[in-house]
Each structure stands twice: as structure tokens, then as C-alpha cells.
Motif scaffolding. Structure first.
Motif, short mmCIF file in Angstrom:
data_model
loop_
_atom_site.label_atom_id
_atom_site.label_comp_id
_atom_site.label_asym_id
_atom_site.label_seq_id
_atom_site.Cartn_x
_atom_site.Cartn_y
_atom_site.Cartn_z
N CYS A 148 0.85 -1.20 0.00
CA CYS A 148 0.00 0.00 0.00
C CYS A 148 0.88 1.25 0.00
O CYS A 148 1.78 1.38 0.83
N CYS B 105 -0.56 4.98 9.44
CA CYS B 105 -1.88 4.35 9.28
C CYS B 105 -2.02 3.18 10.26
O CYS B 105 -1.10 2.87 11.00
N CYS C 289 -6.94 4.87 8.24
CA CYS C 289 -6.52 4.27 6.97
C CYS C 289 -6.64 5.36 5.91
O CYS C 289 -7.70 5.96 5.76
N CYS D 24 -7.79 -2.00 7.74
CA CYS D 24 -6.79 -1.97 6.66
C CYS D 24 -7.32 -2.68 5.43
O CYS D 24 -7.85 -3.79 5.52
S1 SF4 Z 1 -4.26 0.83 6.96
FE1 SF4 Z 1 -4.90 1.76 5.01
S2 SF4 Z 1 -3.20 3.09 4.49
FE2 SF4 Z 1 -2.42 1.59 5.97
S3 SF4 Z 1 -1.62 -0.16 4.80
FE3 SF4 Z 1 -3.74 -0.58 5.29
S4 SF4 Z 1 -4.80 0.12 3.46
FE4 SF4 Z 1 -2.85 1.15 3.45
#
Ligand code: SF4
Ligand code: FAD
Length: 332
Positions: free
Chosen positions: A126, A135, A143, A163
Motif C-alpha cells: 500500500c 496508518c 486508513c 486496513c
Molecule cells: S491501513 Fe490503510 S493506508 Fe495503511 S496499509 Fe492498510 S490500506 Fe494502506
């Protein structure tokens, strides 16, 4: 200002025995980082986002390298490179699915040094997380991808919990389809787990992609001969044909007798945090002829329950088509 392209200081250890690596892990605990080929690890260090006190370079441990046939299958040392797997005669003859999958990883250079253990254990890609934003997966409380403006075309369709990152591995879905077992060793012993326990989603652990504990090393991956010589199919769709992660991939193993599917194991990557095993599809396929109609039914069933984000709805027909092709075109 974050200084990039320069490694922070760490203590480097280069053990040649698993027991010595485990002793170092025990003394540094969560401050230690296990490194194999380094293709995931070194980027984190270079960007100064992960800053371990000690890095344990496992690459000199001979015991963790190579492929050997066993009484009930094949054992692949976790440090075996993706190129060695791709070219190995046992894998090519009996478990071609894995050779086909790892051949699609990145580039020849990365496959020469990247290991199967590292490929199966690699972290989420990500972009917000890799950029170092705080995050959920990085231990924070938000997120950035799952927001109305979030860039999420590469993210999950299933089973996200806070996530929405996906497994980026091409090797992992093939290992799931082949019913691989993962040998995890610590100084207090060894445990052998299946894929459903090895890969973990955010509901179980939002900061890790596998259940490997800080004090454990993945020493080997065992593939049972149950699926040796089956009909296999691997396909990956990415934005570019080389040097790119899968948007969606599919790995399928089918036992076919006189044109009828007796049993199957099918998994997709790029659609959830773990390689998604398609158990409902596998049930539907039992006893069905291997033809276009059944393949289409499998494809449509594969995406049931998908919950697209703002920009990844295209993954639903993509996944359905890949599963359809896997069931229709798998070859012995
Ligand atoms: S929490 Fe959201 S921003 Fe962080 S890795 Fe997961 S998908 Fe990506
Ligand atoms: C430009 C680029 C493109 C890529 N494209 C693809 C792609 O198309 N498909 C794909 O599947 N991958 C892709 N990758 C990822 C790459 O294949 C993997 O990062 C690589 O295979 C990981 O293997 P490694 O040995 O280099 O891992 P490392 O970086 O050494 O380790 C990766 C992770 O696994 C852990 N780890 C490694 N070995 C062990 C072990 N034995 N026990 C416990 N933990 C361990 C490390 O701590 C680390 O967290 C790409 C990477 C790059 C840089």
C-alpha cells in the motif's frame, strides 16, 4: 525532513547456522529484523521507515537452501531463490504451478536474489504505508486508502478490517493451491502450519501479514505430493507485464479424471490481505465436467461477497475472468 536513500545504523549479523540466528533473535527480540534476499527489507531501511537495531542476514545459512524430494512431497528451504525454484526439475515436473507463479515475480534480477521465504513473508505494498504514513498497519489510528479521496485501485475486495491492503505475493497463492506447510523454528522448538494459519488478515494482526513470531524463522516450506502432477493454471494481471505487482492473480490445482473435476484448490492474490482460497468455488466444481459453462459458473461464484472500494471495482470482473480461465484452461 526525512533523509532518504541512506541507511540508518544497525548492527549486522551474518550467522551460518539456524541456531545462531535464533540466539540473536532471542537477545534482540522485536528490535531484530530477519533478512533473506533483501528486496523488501532494504527498501524499508533505505527509506528510513523501519529502523531495526539488529539485522540478521540469513543468506549464509546453508541448511535453509535448496530443494529436496521427501517421502511425501518436496521440501524447499526458505532461502531458495525464486530462480532456483523456477528452474528446478522436481518443481517443474510435479508442482509446475509454483514454477509458473514465481516466474512472474518482478524481474530476473529480483528473482535471482529474492527467496521463496521472503516472497511468502513480504509486507503490504500500500503506497500510504510504504510512504511511512502513520496508518493502522503502521500502528496508527486511520486508513488513508479507504477514504473518498483515497487511492485504492490496488486494494482489497474482501475481508478488510480497518486496513484494506492486499497480499502482493505471486508465490503465495500457488503455495496455498498446493496445500503447502510452513516450518517455523524458534529456540524452543518447531511448529508446522498450513496456509490458513500462516497468512493473517487485519482482523487477526493488522501490523503483520503472517503469523511468524518475532522469535521464529521460517526455515522451509513443504509441499505434499497430494497435488503433484495435477492440472495447473497460474495467471497474473498487472499494469505492466514485468516488474510490477499483481492487480489480481489466480493459482489453481485441479484433479481431473476423464474430463471431470474430482477435486480442486484455487486461490487468488491481490484481492484480500491473505491469498484468498475459493472454497465455495471448489465445492461447486466437485464432480463437474471441465467445460466453458462450469468455468463461467466458477468465475461468477468467485466474486460473491466482494465489496469494492471507490477505485477498484474493475477487480471484480477481472477476478471472475481469471477464475473462469483457470478452470477452463488448467493443463496437466
Ligand atoms: S491501513 Fe490503510 S493506508 Fe495503511 S496499509 Fe492498510 S490500506 Fe494502506
Ligand atoms: C521492484 C520490485 C518489484 C517486485 N515485484 C514483485 C512481483 O511482481 N511479485 C511478487 O510476488 N513480489 C514482487 N516483489 C517482491 C519481491 O519478490 C519480494 O520482496 C522478494 O521475493 C522477497 O524476497 P527476499 O528474500 O528479497 O525478502 P526480504 O526482503 O529479505 O524479506 C522480506 C520479508 O520477509 C521476512 N523474511 C524473509 N525471510 C524470512 C525467513 N526465512 N523467516 C522469517 N521471515 C523472513 C523479512 O523479515 C521481511 O519482512 C517485488 C519487489 C521489488 C523491489
Amino acid at each position: 525532513m526525512v533523509v532518504k536513500d541512506m541507511m540508518p545504523n544497525f548492527e549486522l549479523f551474518q550467522p551460518t547456522q539456524v541456531k545462531d540466528a535464533l540466539a540473536i533473535l532471542d537477545s534482540y527480540g522485536k528490535d531484530a529484523w530477519k533478512m533473506a534476499g533483501g528486496y523488501d527489507s532494504l527498501v524499508w531501511f533505505k527509506e528510513r521507515i523501519k529502523r531495526p537495531k539488529a539485522v540478521i542476514d540469513l543468506s549464509g545459512i546453508a541448511e535453509m537452501q535448496g530443494i529436496k524430494e521427501t517421502a511425501d512431497g518436496v521440501e524447499i528451504g526458505a532461502l531458495t531463490t525464486l530462480t532456483d525454484i523456477e528452474n528446478n526439475s522436481i518443481i517443474k515436473t510435479k508442482y509446475r504451478l509454483l514454477a509458473d507463479a514465481v516466474a512472474k515475480v518482478a524481474s530476473p534480477q529480483i528473482r535471482h536474489a529474492g527467496t521463496i521465504g521472503g516472497n511468502a513473508s513480504q509486507d503490504a505494498r500500500c503506497l500510504y504505508y510504504r510512504y511511512g504514513l502513520p496508518c493502522y498497519r503502521a500502528g496508527g489510528t486511520t486508513c488513508y486508502a479507504d477514504t473518498p479521496e483515497g487511492i485504492n485501485r490496488e486494494h482489497a475486495l474482501f475481508e478488510s478490517d480497518r486496513c484494506v491492503a492486499v497480499t502482493p505475493s505471486d508465490g503465495a497463492p500457488a503455495l496455498v493451491a498446493l496445500d503447502a506447510k510452513y516450518v517455523l523454528r524458534s529456540s524452543s522448538g518447531e511448529r508446522v502450519v498450513g496456509s490458513e494459519e500462516f497468512y493473517v488478515g487485519p482482523k487477526i494482526d493488522i501490523t503483520h501479514m503472517t503469523s511468524t513470531k518475532p522469535e521464529e524463522i521460517l526455515v522451509a516450506i513443504r509441499i505434499p505430493n497430494t497435488w503433484a502432477g495435477s492440472h495447473f493454471y497460474f495467471e497474473k494481471v498487472a499494469d505492466r507485464n514485468v516488474w510490477d505487482f499483481a492487480l489480481v492473480n489466480v493459482a489453481a490445482a485441479l484433479k481431473v479424471q476423464n474430463g471431470v473435476i474430482r477435486e480442486s484448490r484455487i486461490a487468488c492474490g491481490g484481492v484480500s490481505a491473505v491469498p484468498r482460497r475459493l472454497t465455495a468455488v471448489e465445492e461447486i466444481l466437485k464432480g463437474q465436467p471441465m467445460n466453458e459453462t462450469v468455468a463461467k459458473l466458477a468465475g461468477n461464484s468467485a466474486t460473491r461477497g466482494a465489496r469494492p472500494l471507490n477505485y477498484n471495482g474493475f477487480k471484480i470482473p477481472l477476478m471472475a475472468n481469471l477464475v473462469t480461465r483457470a478452470v477452463r484452461d488448467a493443463k496437466a
